[in-house]
Design an enzyme around this catalytic site. Structure first.
Site, PDB file in Angstrom:
ATOM      1  N   HIS B  69       0.873  -1.175   0.000  1.00 51.04           N
ATOM      2  CA  HIS B  69       0.000   0.000   0.000  1.00 51.04           C
ATOM      3  C   HIS B  69       0.904   1.217   0.000  1.00 51.04           C
ATOM      4  O   HIS B  69       1.596   1.471   0.975  1.00 51.04           O
ATOM      5  CB  HIS B  69      -0.904  -0.015   1.239  1.00 51.04           C
ATOM      6  CG  HIS B  69      -1.808  -1.210   1.291  1.00 51.04           C
ATOM      7  ND1 HIS B  69      -3.041  -1.223   0.688  1.00 51.04           N
ATOM      8  CD2 HIS B  69      -1.645  -2.439   1.830  1.00 51.04           C
ATOM      9  CE1 HIS B  69      -3.608  -2.411   0.866  1.00 51.04           C
ATOM     10  NE2 HIS B  69      -2.774  -3.173   1.562  1.00 51.04           N
ATOM     11  N   HIS B 241      -2.500 -12.671   1.461  1.00 57.99           N
ATOM     12  CA  HIS B 241      -2.128 -12.885   2.872  1.00 57.99           C
ATOM     13  C   HIS B 241      -2.894 -13.989   3.607  1.00 57.99           C
ATOM     14  O   HIS B 241      -3.632 -13.730   4.543  1.00 57.99           O
ATOM     15  CB  HIS B 241      -2.221 -11.576   3.662  1.00 57.99           C
ATOM     16  CG  HIS B 241      -3.429 -10.729   3.351  1.00 57.99           C
ATOM     17  ND1 HIS B 241      -4.721 -11.210   3.353  1.00 57.99           N
ATOM     18  CD2 HIS B 241      -3.525  -9.408   3.040  1.00 57.99           C
ATOM     19  CE1 HIS B 241      -5.557 -10.225   3.063  1.00 57.99           C
ATOM     20  NE2 HIS B 241      -4.851  -9.131   2.867  1.00 57.99           N
ATOM     21  N   ASP B 314       2.303  -6.933   2.386  1.00 55.04           N
ATOM     22  CA  ASP B 314       1.130  -6.163   2.821  1.00 55.04           C
ATOM     23  C   ASP B 314       1.589  -4.899   3.564  1.00 55.04           C
ATOM     24  O   ASP B 314       0.981  -4.489   4.553  1.00 55.04           O
ATOM     25  CB  ASP B 314       0.204  -7.010   3.708  1.00 55.04           C
ATOM     26  CG  ASP B 314      -1.181  -6.370   3.866  1.00 55.04           C
ATOM     27  OD1 ASP B 314      -1.441  -5.334   3.217  1.00 55.04           O
ATOM     28  OD2 ASP B 314      -1.995  -6.918   4.635  1.00 55.04           O
TER      29      ASP B 314
END
Lengths: 347, 435
Positions: B69, B241, B314
């Site tokens: 992100h 994930h 992540d």
């Protein structure tokens, strides 16, 4: 100050939990979780409570004279707030109440900033009630002040467990002077009701077995998940109230919130039929048991008036023990400078 | 563009199976040659190449992160493409795949292209993953073909899983036609309302509402069923994930039955359990949450036996004030780009004896293959000159304060990790060096 008290205050080791990476530790006068107390801590708190309770009122009122204690309440409370406030005042401390409504919290101020503001205003100790589990840890980390947890979310209510312990010891005629890991051996305490959402249940279940007690959790699946039994050693689930009562020396009834039952599609009548403590049930299965309730009680729901007002009930005593315990926790949090106190004592 | 000779290192290239001393010659952003030690010296001299002494170091393909992100557009206070890709470079990543939960959501070719523009000043290659539905609202599909043409490498509504069966089915079907994988953040949010950790005895003790493991496995099982029903061999489901034993087993079964299902696991899920929450440490709060030791052990088994295709971070940066809140109020996510290789080497290589080449494969060639990133994750001649140099057995200490990310929300601050990264080269440019 008596040397014993001074020593107890000094010997307290920091119990910073497992937050090792952050290197944070809490002020040793904090009461965040009963798991932070050693048995020595419990002993010294109980001894301090008795000592302070027995002390002449005027002398007691010198102990925390002009010390500043803030009560920071994000949730409503009658007994805990009043109890802490009266305990602080009876030791001579100045108290100030900040509640979530009618403060900058309403405007979005963070817990950290609220704590720092109170500290800057001179608060030396903060008593916190908060709807989020773990909030007292955050306040303790960010302010460095001693924080007394007056109930956090569905986590803990340490002062309640200590006052429950003191009530149990008094009722069962156990010496409160020195508790050991065997003091409550053979004592079974049943906690009945909404265990899932109860911070009182957790604090008691984490404290009482360390003194040798057995704790039975009793309630329907929706309010008592199977995982609850793994909270620690000495805790079991017994979903049948009669069977639990038959084993019990102490039974602690928890408040049932109607709106919670509705959300879980639990039938209120069925709940009452299975879990209400009424006179007949008590007489049939545990005629000698001490009955506790952390309040507020909903008479006619989890408990009937006959039981609440009956001879087994120690509900009013719980409140009295609460003040003594909270005086001890406050004293411990602020442990006044020993030399000054000693001088005062000599005069 | 100048040429670079990486000399005297030990080359590991899982894409070709090479695991020997080799010199590597980079030219014009590509791997131009590799040969026995010393054999490229003359060429390097002739082309006035920069010579990098890699003696004692491993030379491997640049790492590829399928799941980051970068917070841009819209949340520059947490991270930017520039800062996030610098953290990537410091962690040995030369390609990162950016999730679309930005503000606005990346559901258009315009944003997809904007993210790849040179104006973003990215240090390494950014591959956008576009939203699977408009605004990630789960109501109408985005235009997969157009997004792919703009550079999207997959579609996902990460963080906002596609719950409706029909919508997920349509997404898989449309993605199959476009030749894109659908990446699902498997979480039945109907079962995780207000939950902030794994549901367990610990969540009970801490008084925190827990996310049941079934909230993950239920969606994974449902998605696999939809894939089976679709019966289109171009369709590809990638499970983001993975965190539970049950979901992992569902993936294992699906793979055995020949379905195109792939999965990734994060370093934090194989390195930590829910116990890391300690005293409500918000640096251990993420979604999916840290799970039980049983789940963690199952994930490691899945990595060892090949059920898991990739390690992805992540990477989810958040500002200090956002994480310094009550546990239940703090946002989910931790940073991960700079600790991924170290944690992988520590847990998988050192503690579980996974061969080094397998660790590198999970972080480079396999994610490249999974997203069809051509000429990435390989040191074969003709590949992009994405290269890292690292010392596999040299320990270093990770300090969050020194992180290149704008955010410092990591549970690994102060950890001693193996695999110090010496240099990161992205398409022939040195983007990180600690020589």
């Amino acid at each position: 100050m008596p040397a014993k008290i001074k020593k107890a205050a000094k010997s307290r080791a920091a119990k910073p939990g497992s937050n090792a990476a952050g290197g944070s530790s809490y002020h040793t006068g904090s009461a965040l979780s009963v798991t932070h107390f050693t048995l020595d801590d419990v002993n010294s708190i109980l001894a301090l409570a008795s000592k302070l309770e027995a002390m002449p009122i005027q002398r007691r009122a010198q102990l925390l004279s002009k010390r500043r204690v803030a009560l920071l309440f994000y949730e409503s409370s009658t007994r805990t707030r009043t109890s802490f406030e009266l305990a602080a005042k009876s030791l001579g401390a100045d108290t100030v109440l900040v509640s979530a409504l009618s403060s900058s919290i309403e405007k979005g101020e963070s817990l950290k900033d609220t704590g720092i503001t109170l500290r800057a205003l001179g608060a030396e100790c903060i008593i916190l009630r908060h709807p989020n589990s773990g909030a007292p840890y955050l306040l303790a980390q960010t302010t460095g002040l001693p924080i007394l947890n007056a109930g956090d979310g569905t986590h803990e209510h340490p002062s309640q467990a200590l006052l429950d312990l003191r009530t149990i010891l008094a009722r069962l005629h156990k010496s409160a002077r020195t508790v050991t890991d065997r003091t409550l051996q053979g004592t079974t305490v049943t906690i009945v009701g909404d265990i899932l959402h109860s911070r009182v249940a957790r604090s008691n279940a984490l404290l009482l077995p360390r003194l040798g007690a057995k704790v039975l959790f009793c309630g329907p699946q929706a309010l008592l998940p199977a995982d609850a039994a793994e909270i620690g050693p000495g805790v079991e689930i017994e979903r049948n109230l009669e069977r639990a009562l038959q084993r019990s020396n102490v039974v602690m009834m928890l408040r049932i919130q109607r709106e919670r039952l509705a959300g879980m599609q639990l039938d209120l009548d069925e709940y009452i039929a299975r879990y209400q403590l009424d006179a007949a049930r008590l007489a049939a299965h545990a005629p000698k048991a001490v009955v506790l309730h952390p309040g507020p009680m909903i008479r006619g729901l989890e408990i009937t008036s006959e039981v609440a007002d009956g001879p087994n009930s120690a509900v009013a005593e719980q409140v009295e023990h609460g003040t003594a315990i909270r005086m001890a926790l406050l004293f411990r949090a602020l442990h006044p400078i020993a030399s000054k106190s000693r001088k005062q004592r000599k005069k | 563009m100048t040429a670079i000779l990486i000399r005297g290192g030990h080359l590991i290239d899982p894409s070709t199976g090479l695991d020997e001393k080799r010199d590597l010659f980079l030219r014009d952003g590509r791997v131009a040659a590799l040969d026995l030690p010393g054999k490229l010296d003359a060429l390097a001299k002739k082309e006035h190449a920069t010579v990098i002494d890699a003696k004692g170091a491993m030379v491997a393909p640049g790492l590829i992160d399928l799941h980051v992100h970068l917070r841009e557009p819209g949340q520059n206070y947490k991270e930017t493409i520039a800062s996030g890709t610098r953290a990537a470079a410091a962690g040995g990543f030369t390609s990162v795949c950016a999730m679309p939960n930005t503000a606005p959501v990346n559901d258009s070719p315009e944003i997809t292209r904007w993210m790849q523009s040179p104006d973003r000043d990215a240090a390494v290659r950014v591959f956008p993953i576009a939203a699977a539905t408009r605004g990630s609202m789960g109501e109408a599909l985005t235009e997969y073909g157009v997004l792919k043409a703009a550079g999207a490498v997959a579609v996902s509504d990460d963080g906002k899983p596609i719950l409706h069966d029909a919508m997920m089915y349509e997404s898989l079907a449309a993605a199959a036609r476009a030749g894109l994988p659908v990446i699902q953040h498997a979480e039945d949010t109907r079962l995780t309302q207000n939950a902030s950790m794994h549901q367990s005895a610990l969540s009970f003790r801490l008084g925190l509402r827990g996310m049941p493991g079934d909230a993950e496995s239920g969606i994974v099982e449902r998605d696999i069923e939809l894939l089976q029903r679709l019966n289109d061999n171009r369709a590809h489901l990638h499970v983001a994930h993975l965190s539970t034993q049950k979901a992992l087993e569902a993936v294992r079964r699906a793979k055995r039955s020949g379905l195109h299902v792939t999965s990734e696991v994060t370093p934090h899920h194989f390195a930590l359990t829910e116990q890391a929450i300690g005293d409500y440490d918000t640096r251990a709060k993420m979604s999916p949450p840290l799970r039980s030791q049983t789940d963690r052990a199952a994930l490691i088994d899945g990595l060892l036996d090949g059920t898991v295709d990739a390690i992805a971070t992540d990477h989810a940066p958040h500002a200090i004030h956002e994480k310094e809140q009550e546990f239940e109020r703090a946002p989910n996510g931790i940073t991960g780009l700079e600790t991924a290789l170290g944690l992988s080497l520590l847990v998988l290589h050192q503690q579980h004896r996974m061969p080094l080449a397998r660790v590198i494969a999970l972080l480079s060639s396999q994610p490249a293959a999974l997203l069809h990133l051509k000429h990435r994750g390989s040191l074969a001649v003709g590949s992009f000159a994405d290269v890292i140099l690292f010392c596999a057995n040299e320990d270093w200490k990770f300090h969050a304060s020194a992180s290149k990310s704008k955010s410092k929300n990591t549970p690994f601050d102060g950890w001693k990790l193996p695999g110090r990264i010496v240099m990161t080269i992205s398409e022939g440019r040195i983007v990180h060096s600690s020589i």
